[in-house]
Design an enzyme around this catalytic site. Structure first.
Site, PDB file in Angstrom:
ATOM      1  N   PRO A  25       0.853  -1.193   0.000  1.00 42.59           N
ATOM      2  CA  PRO A  25       0.000   0.000   0.000  1.00 42.59           C
ATOM      3  C   PRO A  25       0.890   1.244   0.000  1.00 42.59           C
ATOM      4  O   PRO A  25       1.533   1.559   1.001  1.00 42.59           O
ATOM      5  CB  PRO A  25      -0.783  -0.138   1.308  1.00 42.59           C
ATOM      6  CG  PRO A  25       0.070  -1.002   2.183  1.00 42.59           C
ATOM      7  CD  PRO A  25       0.872  -1.895   1.294  1.00 42.59           C
ATOM      8  N   ALA A  58      -3.106   3.790   1.313  1.00 41.37           N
ATOM      9  CA  ALA A  58      -3.839   4.102   2.540  1.00 41.37           C
ATOM     10  C   ALA A  58      -5.014   5.014   2.227  1.00 41.37           C
ATOM     11  O   ALA A  58      -4.868   6.053   1.583  1.00 41.37           O
ATOM     12  CB  ALA A  58      -2.900   4.760   3.538  1.00 41.37           C
ATOM     13  N   GLN A 100      -6.504  -0.729   1.883  1.00 39.53           N
ATOM     14  CA  GLN A 100      -5.930  -0.412   3.192  1.00 39.53           C
ATOM     15  C   GLN A 100      -6.662   0.799   3.763  1.00 39.53           C
ATOM     16  O   GLN A 100      -6.717   1.859   3.128  1.00 39.53           O
ATOM     17  CB  GLN A 100      -4.435  -0.109   3.104  1.00 39.53           C
ATOM     18  CG  GLN A 100      -3.819  -0.004   4.497  1.00 39.53           C
ATOM     19  CD  GLN A 100      -2.416   0.577   4.508  1.00 39.53           C
ATOM     20  OE1 GLN A 100      -2.235   1.753   4.228  1.00 39.53           O
ATOM     21  NE2 GLN A 100      -1.436  -0.246   4.836  1.00 39.53           N
ATOM     22  N   ALA A 178       0.234   0.643  11.457  1.00 40.66           N
ATOM     23  CA  ALA A 178       1.697   0.775  11.422  1.00 40.66           C
ATOM     24  C   ALA A 178       2.124   2.225  11.198  1.00 40.66           C
ATOM     25  O   ALA A 178       1.303   3.141  11.118  1.00 40.66           O
ATOM     26  CB  ALA A 178       2.251  -0.110  10.307  1.00 40.66           C
ATOM     27  N   TYR A 181       0.817   6.003  12.610  1.00 42.07           N
ATOM     28  CA  TYR A 181      -0.508   6.601  12.439  1.00 42.07           C
ATOM     29  C   TYR A 181      -1.403   6.239  13.629  1.00 42.07           C
ATOM     30  O   TYR A 181      -0.939   5.656  14.612  1.00 42.07           O
ATOM     31  CB  TYR A 181      -1.079   6.198  11.078  1.00 42.07           C
ATOM     32  CG  TYR A 181      -0.211   6.726   9.945  1.00 42.07           C
ATOM     33  CD1 TYR A 181      -0.043   8.099   9.761  1.00 42.07           C
ATOM     34  CD2 TYR A 181       0.488   5.869   9.108  1.00 42.07           C
ATOM     35  CE1 TYR A 181       0.791   8.595   8.767  1.00 42.07           C
ATOM     36  CE2 TYR A 181       1.320   6.354   8.105  1.00 42.07           C
ATOM     37  CZ  TYR A 181       1.471   7.718   7.937  1.00 42.07           C
ATOM     38  OH  TYR A 181       2.295   8.210   6.960  1.00 42.07           O
ATOM     39  N   ARG A 228      -1.825  -4.393   9.088  1.00 44.14           N
ATOM     40  CA  ARG A 228      -0.397  -4.075   8.946  1.00 44.14           C
ATOM     41  C   ARG A 228       0.115  -3.553  10.282  1.00 44.14           C
ATOM     42  O   ARG A 228      -0.478  -2.656  10.883  1.00 44.14           O
ATOM     43  CB  ARG A 228      -0.190  -3.052   7.836  1.00 44.14           C
ATOM     44  CG  ARG A 228       1.263  -2.655   7.654  1.00 44.14           C
ATOM     45  CD  ARG A 228       1.524  -1.856   6.388  1.00 44.14           C
ATOM     46  NE  ARG A 228       2.258  -2.684   5.435  1.00 44.14           N
ATOM     47  CZ  ARG A 228       3.078  -2.201   4.494  1.00 44.14           C
ATOM     48  NH1 ARG A 228       3.280  -0.907   4.368  1.00 44.14           N
ATOM     49  NH2 ARG A 228       3.713  -3.030   3.679  1.00 44.14           N
ATOM     50  N   ARG A 268      14.234  -1.422  10.623  1.00 44.04           N
ATOM     51  CA  ARG A 268      15.042  -0.736   9.614  1.00 44.04           C
ATOM     52  C   ARG A 268      16.286  -1.564   9.314  1.00 44.04           C
ATOM     53  O   ARG A 268      16.857  -2.226  10.199  1.00 44.04           O
ATOM     54  CB  ARG A 268      15.461   0.652  10.101  1.00 44.04           C
ATOM     55  CG  ARG A 268      14.318   1.653  10.187  1.00 44.04           C
ATOM     56  CD  ARG A 268      14.846   3.012  10.601  1.00 44.04           C
ATOM     57  NE  ARG A 268      13.771   3.963  10.848  1.00 44.04           N
ATOM     58  CZ  ARG A 268      13.267   4.789   9.937  1.00 44.04           C
ATOM     59  NH1 ARG A 268      13.724   4.733   8.696  1.00 44.04           N
ATOM     60  NH2 ARG A 268      12.315   5.636  10.238  1.00 44.04           N
ATOM     61  N   GLY A 319       7.257  -2.467  -2.311  1.00 41.18           N
ATOM     62  CA  GLY A 319       6.759  -1.127  -2.535  1.00 41.18           C
ATOM     63  C   GLY A 319       7.438  -0.436  -3.697  1.00 41.18           C
ATOM     64  O   GLY A 319       6.944  -0.441  -4.820  1.00 41.18           O
ATOM     65  N   ARG A 320       8.589   0.161  -3.447  1.00 39.89           N
ATOM     66  CA  ARG A 320       9.254   0.968  -4.477  1.00 39.89           C
ATOM     67  C   ARG A 320       9.612   0.145  -5.717  1.00 39.89           C
ATOM     68  O   ARG A 320       9.521   0.653  -6.835  1.00 39.89           O
ATOM     69  CB  ARG A 320      10.513   1.604  -3.879  1.00 39.89           C
ATOM     70  CG  ARG A 320      10.190   2.586  -2.765  1.00 39.89           C
ATOM     71  CD  ARG A 320      11.422   2.992  -1.970  1.00 39.89           C
ATOM     72  NE  ARG A 320      11.058   3.817  -0.838  1.00 39.89           N
ATOM     73  CZ  ARG A 320      11.898   4.241   0.086  1.00 39.89           C
ATOM     74  NH1 ARG A 320      13.176   3.920  -0.007  1.00 39.89           N
ATOM     75  NH2 ARG A 320      11.494   4.991   1.085  1.00 39.89           N
TER      76      ARG A 320
END
Length: 708
Positions: A25, A58, A100, A178, A181, A228, A268, A319-320
């Site tokens: 998403p 989202a 989402q 996640a 938010y 998520r 990360r 994603g990317r």
């Protein structure tokens, strides 16, 4: 060769996924006025595949949920109606699509809130100014802590948004818990300083999230619900002092609701031995969760395959990479090069740039064209230029039909791949295509009875499924081809022919090819077995449909076992009648073959359209391949008289994945570029199709620059 783990099918609840590459998403900020726009139809449908799983960006659950410009919502009738054609486009491609749903909470400011009110949150702590990747600074307004009695209203907003998502046609919803938010603001102790039943203890902090899960599960069914989570992250000053315990508590609590999946973000990446590596700290949560587990966070193809193979996750979220490569599953399947993403266009409002303009691998495929310029059946150096002229980065080329043995020949100077000399001769040709970034498959064949004594070792009879001789065939140039009386293969000889195909496939991989296409079309040996007009056998290879297809499927199985099914394609032409080879029920033959091929998980099926018919005064393609396309699990290629307009139409409609071009690609070595520019095309010269000249009608067709 083992199947590619990311490309293996997976059953997620009631959804049958064809692969494990999931579209993340991704906030795109192109829904003007919080209403999804028509350009999203193309964006999502570009990334949809049959059995592929996509998660929408989202999507706000209410007018207080917004925190960014032009993010979509799903709380009004207008928004629901706007989502419908987008969802419909994904479903038309056979995709599974979840929405989402989110609330930004304190990640907002007065400008995004109704009447300029304060953003709502679990807390009244303000987020400090955040420096963005482009160097700008994002300011967030001081939030207002929700009162205890207001929280059920927010839970209800999520419930209604989920109901609206199902009304819009989505297959389910993912709850966004996640990235700092609203839901995560409640979950984490850095951002939850409440003293009521929604704050303090771990159980209290998780109460809001679990009430939302329960409400949505009751509304639309738990089999349509995912969530998520990112317990390890610290986005927007939202972190937890004990992320492992938080993550474990959440997944164990989610098990009580039997929801479909949990989509969890890795910590990360860290620099280990000089390069970024994924920490892989989700194992305990994965083991504790009863449903489907999705892992996200910095995965590439290699790492994704590894974690699926090891059982660390069921699906991998991209994603990317998926943004920049709308055909990412196919690129992973072929191990093709990837486009680079442009970070500066991630959050712009342009409806094309950085959104729908990332290029696909070429959807224009070079057909396997018999060229008769391989003197003595040995590929020649002039083929280096011929194929490299037509190679593009990420483009798929299929070689001319290449013999599997000395009995396979039926024409002058067609190439082989059964000797060491053949293999060595192919290597520089393959290298030239790879140097241009192309993907190169070798079509392997046996002509069977489409031959005569002159082409056979020791002047013997051609072999076939039958002893029926092909009548003389008149050619386009007026000459007549005469074929010798064939000899019907004995039952105990057939395994040797299967083995010839297996060895030829092995040789093709040794020569550097990316895979092989089995030629099961156009009246040659494999099709002679398949079709009832040319199979008069009474053994296990004749009679019933299953028996007639046995030879072809034994070849598919042998080659798949030898080089891996992910390197195998097949060409079929159930509707054609070349060389007196036709079937009384071509639809049933085609369906039986594609359904049988699914058992081997081969890469693609390349199918020939029926001959064109004159409709309203012009030739038109009959388009009778739809049932086979829908039934086949792999990549589908359609061939037979296509031009640019018709090719674009059938790809856009999902009728096929790729379109195969023969004569147009022969006469226009830069055909993909000409299609892209809508440039004029060279005309082909039929008289030079099958001559032996190493230049004329072979490498002398001009490129666009040369012809203007």
């Amino acid at each position: 060769m083992e199947p590619i783990p990311l490309m293996t099918p997976y059953k997620m609840g009631k959804f049958d996924l064809s692969h494990r590459v999931v579209l993340a998403p991704l906030t795109r900020q192109r829904s003007y006025g919080n209403v999804p726009q028509p350009h999203a139809i193309l964006y999502y449908s570009q990334r949809a595949t049959k059995g592929g799983f996509l998660i929408a960006e989202a999507t706000g659950v209410s007018d207080t949920a917004q925190g960014y410009t032009h993010t979509p919502g799903i709380w009004t009738k207008e928004q629901v109606e706007a989502w419908k054609p987008i969802v419909g486009a994904v479903h038309k491609k056979g995709g599974i699509f979840f929405c989402q749903i989110w609330h930004a909470g304190r990640v907002s400011n007065y400008d995004y809130q109704p009447n300029g009110q304060a953003p709502i949150s679990s807390t009244d702590k303000q987020i400090p100014p955040q420096t963005l990747p482009d160097g700008s600074v994002s300011e967030h307004s001081p939030p207002r802590m929700l009162r205890t009695d207001e929280i059920p209203d927010i839970v209800n907003d999520f419930r209604l948004a989920a109901r609206n998502a199902i009304e819009a046609g989505f297959d389910g919803v993912e709850i966004h818990g996640a990235y700092g938010y609203l839901i995560e603001q409640f979950l984490k102790d850095s951002s939850n300083n409440r003293t009521d039943k929604y704050g303090g203890s771990l159980e209290n902090r998780c109460r809001f999230a679990l009430e939302i899960v329960e409400a949505i599960s009751n509304e639309i069914g738990p089999d349509r619900v995912g969530i998520r989570l990112s317990p390890f992250t610290d986005y927007m000053e939202c972190f937890d002092s004990d992320p492992e315990t938080l993550g474990m508590y959440m997944v164990q609590s989610l098990n009580k609701f039997n929801i479909l999946y949990c989509d969890m973000i890795e910590p990360r990446m860290a620099i280990v031995e000089g390069r970024y590596q994924i920490p892989h700290r989700l194992s305990s949560m994965r083991k504790a969760f009863n449903g489907t587990f999705l892992a996200a966070g910095g995965y590439d193809r290699e790492e994704g395959n590894k974690v699926v193979a090891e059982g660390y996750t069921d699906l991998v979220v991209y994603g990317r990479l998926f943004l920049a490569n709308p055909d990412l599953p196919r690129r992973f399947e072929l191990n093709a090069p990837l486009n680079k993403y442009n970070r500066s266009t991630f959050y712009t409002s342009d409806p094309v740039e950085g959104y729908t303009d990332y290029p696909f691998l070429e959807e224009v495929v070079l057909a396997p064209l018999t060229r008769q310029r391989s003197y003595g059946n040995v590929p020649q150096p002039h083929a280096i230029l011929y194929y490299s002229q037509r190679a593009t980065k990420g483009g798929l080329l299929i070689t001319e039909a290449t013999g599997v043995s000395d009995t396979a020949q039926g024409y002058t100077d067609t190439p082989g791949i059964w000797t060491k000399e053949h293999v060595e001769a192919w290597k520089p040709i393959v290298d030239a295509v790879h140097k241009k970034g192309g993907i190169f498959f070798c079509q392997i064949w046996h002509v069977g009875r489409v031959s005569n004594y002159d082409y056979q070792p020791n002047g013997q009879a051609p072999i076939s499924s039958t002893d029926k001789q092909i009548p003389p065939q008149k050619q386009h140039d007026g000459t007549v081809s005469v074929y010798s009386q064939p000899r019907m293969l004995t039952t105990d000889e057939i395994p040797d022919i299967v083995n010839d195909f297996r060895l030829a496939a092995r040789n093709a991989i040794e020569a550097g090819f990316d895979g092989v296409e089995i030629h099961g079309a156009h009246g040659y040996l494999i099709e002679q077995f398949m079709k009832d007009s040319s199979n008069s056998r009474t053994d296990k290879y004749g009679g019933s449909l299953e028996n007639r297809c046995r030879f072809a499927l034994e070849i598919v199985e042998a080659i798949s076992n030898e080089i891996g099914p992910d390197r195998v394609g097949i060409r079929l032409s159930p509707f054609t009648d070349y060389m007196e080879c036709f079937d009384s029920d071509p639809e049933t033959l085609g369906m039986y073959m594609v359904q049988s091929l699914n058992k081997f998980n081969i890469l693609y099926c390349h199918m020939i359209e029926p001959r064109m018919a004159i409709v309203e005064g012009r030739y038109q393609i009959p388009h009778r391949l739809s049932p086979m396309r829908k039934a086949f699990n792999g990549t589908f290629l359609a061939a037979g008289g296509y031009n640019k307009e018709e090719g674009n139409k059938v790809v856009a409609e999902g009728y096929t994945d790729l379109v195969v071009y023969g004569r147009l690609f022969l006469a226009n070595p830069d055909l993909p570029r000409r299609f892209e520019l809508n440039a004029p095309l060279n005309k082909y010269n039929r008289l030079t199709f099958y001559t032996s000249d190493p230049v004329e009608g072979y490498t002398d067709y001009p490129f666009l620059e040369e012809s203007t």
